[in-house]
Design a protein around this motif. Structure first.
Motif, mmCIF file in Angstrom:
data_model
loop_
_atom_site.group_PDB
_atom_site.id
_atom_site.type_symbol
_atom_site.label_atom_id
_atom_site.label_comp_id
_atom_site.label_asym_id
_atom_site.label_seq_id
_atom_site.Cartn_x
_atom_site.Cartn_y
_atom_site.Cartn_z
ATOM 1 N N ALA A 311 0.838 -1.209 0.000
ATOM 2 C CA ALA A 311 0.000 0.000 0.000
ATOM 3 C C ALA A 311 0.869 1.253 0.000
ATOM 4 N N HIS A 323 -1.363 -1.369 -5.669
ATOM 5 C CA HIS A 323 -2.722 -1.025 -5.229
ATOM 6 C C HIS A 323 -3.598 -2.274 -5.244
ATOM 7 N N ASP A 324 -3.525 -3.009 -6.340
ATOM 8 C CA ASP A 324 -4.408 -4.168 -6.493
ATOM 9 C C ASP A 324 -4.074 -5.276 -5.497
ATOM 10 N N ASP A 327 -5.648 -3.993 -2.218
ATOM 11 C CA ASP A 327 -7.100 -3.901 -2.318
ATOM 12 C C ASP A 327 -7.740 -5.292 -2.285
ATOM 13 N N TRP A 330 -7.149 -7.167 1.169
ATOM 14 C CA TRP A 330 -8.021 -6.692 2.247
ATOM 15 C C TRP A 330 -9.438 -7.240 2.067
ATOM 16 N N TYR A 331 -9.939 -7.132 0.841
ATOM 17 C CA TYR A 331 -11.296 -7.609 0.558
ATOM 18 C C TYR A 331 -11.425 -9.089 0.909
ATOM 19 N N LEU A 383 -5.977 1.925 3.441
ATOM 20 C CA LEU A 383 -6.901 1.787 2.312
ATOM 21 C C LEU A 383 -8.039 2.790 2.400
ATOM 22 N N TRP A 386 -7.520 6.043 0.664
ATOM 23 C CA TRP A 386 -7.643 6.100 -0.797
ATOM 24 C C TRP A 386 -9.041 6.486 -1.255
ATOM 25 N N THR A 387 -10.062 6.086 -0.467
ATOM 26 C CA THR A 387 -11.436 6.180 -0.970
ATOM 27 C C THR A 387 -12.418 6.877 -0.037
ATOM 28 N N TYR A 392 -14.794 0.482 5.313
ATOM 29 C CA TYR A 392 -13.532 0.174 5.992
ATOM 30 C C TYR A 392 -13.682 0.366 7.496
#
Ligand SMILES: [Zn+2]
Length: 660
Positions: A311, A323-324, A327, A330-331, A383, A386-387, A392
């Motif tokens: 990250a 990033h992927d 991401d 975590w998911y 994370l 980022w959004t 989260y």
């Protein structure tokens, strides 16, 4: 860490045996072998080019973050369960003598010390038992820096400064680069792929401690020490071929990549990030960047810190592969590999395919290592930046209230290794100076930074993400906010504004995903005709005046979560709180609670009742008890009291039940 002093090699074997029992091929994840019986052209797909196949090149390009956390210096905790945990932890940190924390470093550098060695994983003895020695001192530096930032406590900063200065002396004596409490010969063993526990894991803790002392406590000597260590690690790793270095990365190495990327971010010297890239374990990152879960068989806490590093690598380079990785990881971990508490791991590994948690839970008593929760929260925080996606914080809140708040022993400040979810388990804690597990180290860090994610900001204003009694001082805006709350004992919070002149901004209040029973908000005592959706934000934008106050009501209700692979295996929650059934204290002794890494529940099984649900709504058979947050089952063969898991100590409990 998979290998304890107490459990030594045995534990490694146990981890391997657990994997074998669960059908995983080996302790190290291998790429799925291609079936040679099927010719390439008949598979109908082109062979995948692994995303990290080529050598990495680093070019600095910072990615703008969507939201920023406030520095811990601008937030202070007020009286409540989080402040209590912070104080118990500070007490433990104060009791540990600094001379004992630096003793093994001095001995290794050939400098005198009359201090008594620490025990447990810090012991200074030949053989495997003390092969991580020095790791806790690194954690302690991080914790001292975090605690200073959180509280302004000058004594704890002075203690951190003393440790930095003593370690700097050791580093000078050893040549100015390498610094550890054990000799470089252990790195020769690592290089030769001979047995050695995890030397880079330990060195990472010391580097991270130095970084935190520099960044959070302003200690410039810590930066010098860190740059010396980074230089040494950079040269050591650069002297290996890529293939050989990739093999070396099969031995746990903590967050070496993360601390080197952090150092580049702080100093603008790309040299460190290039060294950090050499700590990219490609066969772990490749499937994640392609959004594939090949986590079965991996040791959990070996890998979460590497993803935190990914990250940070994205943040300073914009390379979307990293990033992927973060991401998807975590998911997958939070949605398919975590228990109801937010905890993950079993016997320190992921033993099954995703969404097989009921099967996994049967494989050992050592579920949900605390280091994993600590590191997953760190990753979540990154994370979210980022959004600004509130989901989260649904995970963050779940894990914080159930797996962190309840795993520190009231008053003593001792912490847990595993939070066992085996029915009939009890909580076990470290000794004062004869344990020093990995989780003791992440424990002193965790409870030094409980204020760090409550409030966030962007250009439009403020986010309130957690309901924790605290005060925010947004000095740049002349805006102060006091959050007065007894949450979760009372399902509400009150936010009081102090300003010298009106401040125009948006205040975004998180409406948790569990808040499905309605809710309400008042501004200056008057109900507002608006509310947010569960799992979203309620935005209040106005010119905030001195004395303005917002009252938020978030009614809680009982709800059930079922295991994905066994719908009859169920856990009961009230709002964000996981409830545990009180199974009494029969047979428990002090020795069974303080010292062991995990409860001996297999040797002393409990009588765990099963339940019959009277209806779909758990409120039909679970009734309010005699005090807040306590409940009592009704109409069962054996009725039980349920209380929040985070409030159970010295008692046996169950979180999961067979419900028909
Ligand atoms: Zn641990």
């Amino acid at each position: 860490m998979s290998k304890t002093k107490l459990r030594g090699d045995l534990s490694r074997r146990r981890f391997a045996a657990l994997l074998a029992a669960s059908g995983a091929a080996s302790a190290q994840q291998q790429p799925a072998p291609q079936n040679p019986a099927i010719p390439e052209q008949r598979r109908g797909t082109l062979p995948e080019i692994p995303p990290f196949q080529e050598p990495l090149t680093f070019a600095r390009k910072d990615v703008p973050l969507r939201v920023h956390p406030f520095p811990m210096t601008q937030i202070r905790l007020l009286a409540g369960p989080f402040k209590d945990a912070q104080e118990w932890n500070l007490g433990y940190m104060q009791r540990l003598p600094a001379a004992r924390l630096v003793r093994n470093f001095l001995m290794n550098a050939g400098l005198p010390s009359s201090a008594q060695p620490l025990g447990g994983w810090e012991q200074d003895t030949p053989g495997r038992a003390g092969e991580l020695r020095g790791h806790f001192t690194g954690h302690y530096l991080s914790a001292a820096a975090l605690m200073y930032a959180s509280t302004g406590d000058k004594d704890i900063k002075a203690k951190g400064d003393f440790v930095v200065a003593e370690l700097a002396k050791c580093q000078q004596k050893l040549g100015g680069g390498y610094l550890s409490a054990f000799p470089t010969e252990w790195f020769d063993r690592l290089d030769a792929r001979k047995p050695v526990w995890a030397p880079f894991y330990t060195v990472h803790k010391i580097m991270a401690g130095m970084f935190d002392m520099y960044q959070l406590a302003g200690n410039k000597q810590a930066l010098q020490v860190l740059e010396g260590m980074a230089d040494w690690a950079g040269q050591w790793s650069a002297s290996k071929s890529e293939e050989h270095m990739q093999d070396i990365l099969n031995t746990e190495y903590g967050g070496m990549n993360e601390v080197l990327y952090n150092l580049t971010a702080a100093t603008n010297d790309d040299r460190w990030a290039k060294a950090g890239d050499r700590f990219t374990k490609k066969r772990f990152f490749n499937p994640l960047a392609s959004r594939r879960d090949e986590l079965r068989g991996l040791h959990v806490n070996t890998h979460i810190p590497q993803v935190i590093g990914a990250a940070q690598r994205y943040d300073i380079s914009g390379d979307v592969r990293f990033h992927d990785v973060a991401d998807f990881f975590w998911y997958e971990v939070t949605s398919a590999r975590s228990y109801v508490t937010g905890g993950t791991s079993n016997g320190e590994g992921w033993l099954t395919q995703p969404r097989q948690l009921a099967a996994e839970l049967k494989r050992s008593v050592s579920t949900a290592e605390c280091c994993c929760a600590y590191n997953m929260l760190k990753l979540t925080r990154r994370l979210y930046a980022w959004t600004a996606d509130p989901r989260y914080f649904d995970y963050y809140e779940r894990t914080l209230f159930n797996h962190r708040l309840g795993t520190i022993l009231p008053r003593s400040g001792a912490t847990q290794y595993y939070l066992s979810l085996t029915p009939g388990a009890w909580k076990t804690f470290n000794t004062e100076d004869q344990s020093f597990w990995c989780c003791t180290g992440t424990g002193v860090e965790e409870y030094s930074k409980l204020n760090d994610s409550i409030y966030w900001r962007d250009e439009e204003g403020l986010y309130v993400n957690l309901f924790i009694a605290s005060e925010l001082n947004w000095s740049e805006k002349g805006f102060r906010l006091r959050q007065e709350t007894n949450f979760p004992e009372q399902p509400n919070t009150k936010l009081v504004v102090s300003v010298d002149k009106p401040v125009h901004m948006a205040m975004r209040l998180r409406i948790p995903e569990w808040a499905t029973s309605g809710g309400s908000v008042k501004l200056n005592g008057k109900p507002l005709d608006v509310f947010g959706s569960p799992g979203g934000y309620l935005t209040l934008a106005r010119a905030w005046k001195n004395g303005d106050h917002v009252e938020l009501e978030l009614p809680m209700h009982l709800h059930i979560e079922v295991m994905p692979d066994d719908p009859k295996m169920q856990a009961v929650l009230y709002g964000p709180l996981v409830l545990a059934g009180d199974l009494g204290a029969s047979g428990l002794t002090e020795q069974m609670i303080v010292g062991p890494t995990t409860p001996a529940v297999r040797r002393l099984p409990a009588d765990v009742p099963t339940f019959r649900a009277a209806g779909l709504d758990p409120a039909s058979w679970i009734k309010p008890g005699d005090k807040p947050l306590a409940f009592r089952t009704s109409g069962q063969q054996k009725d039980l009291t349920l209380v929040p898991l985070n409030s159970i100590f010295d008692r046996r409990y169950s979180v999961y039940w067979q419900v028909s």
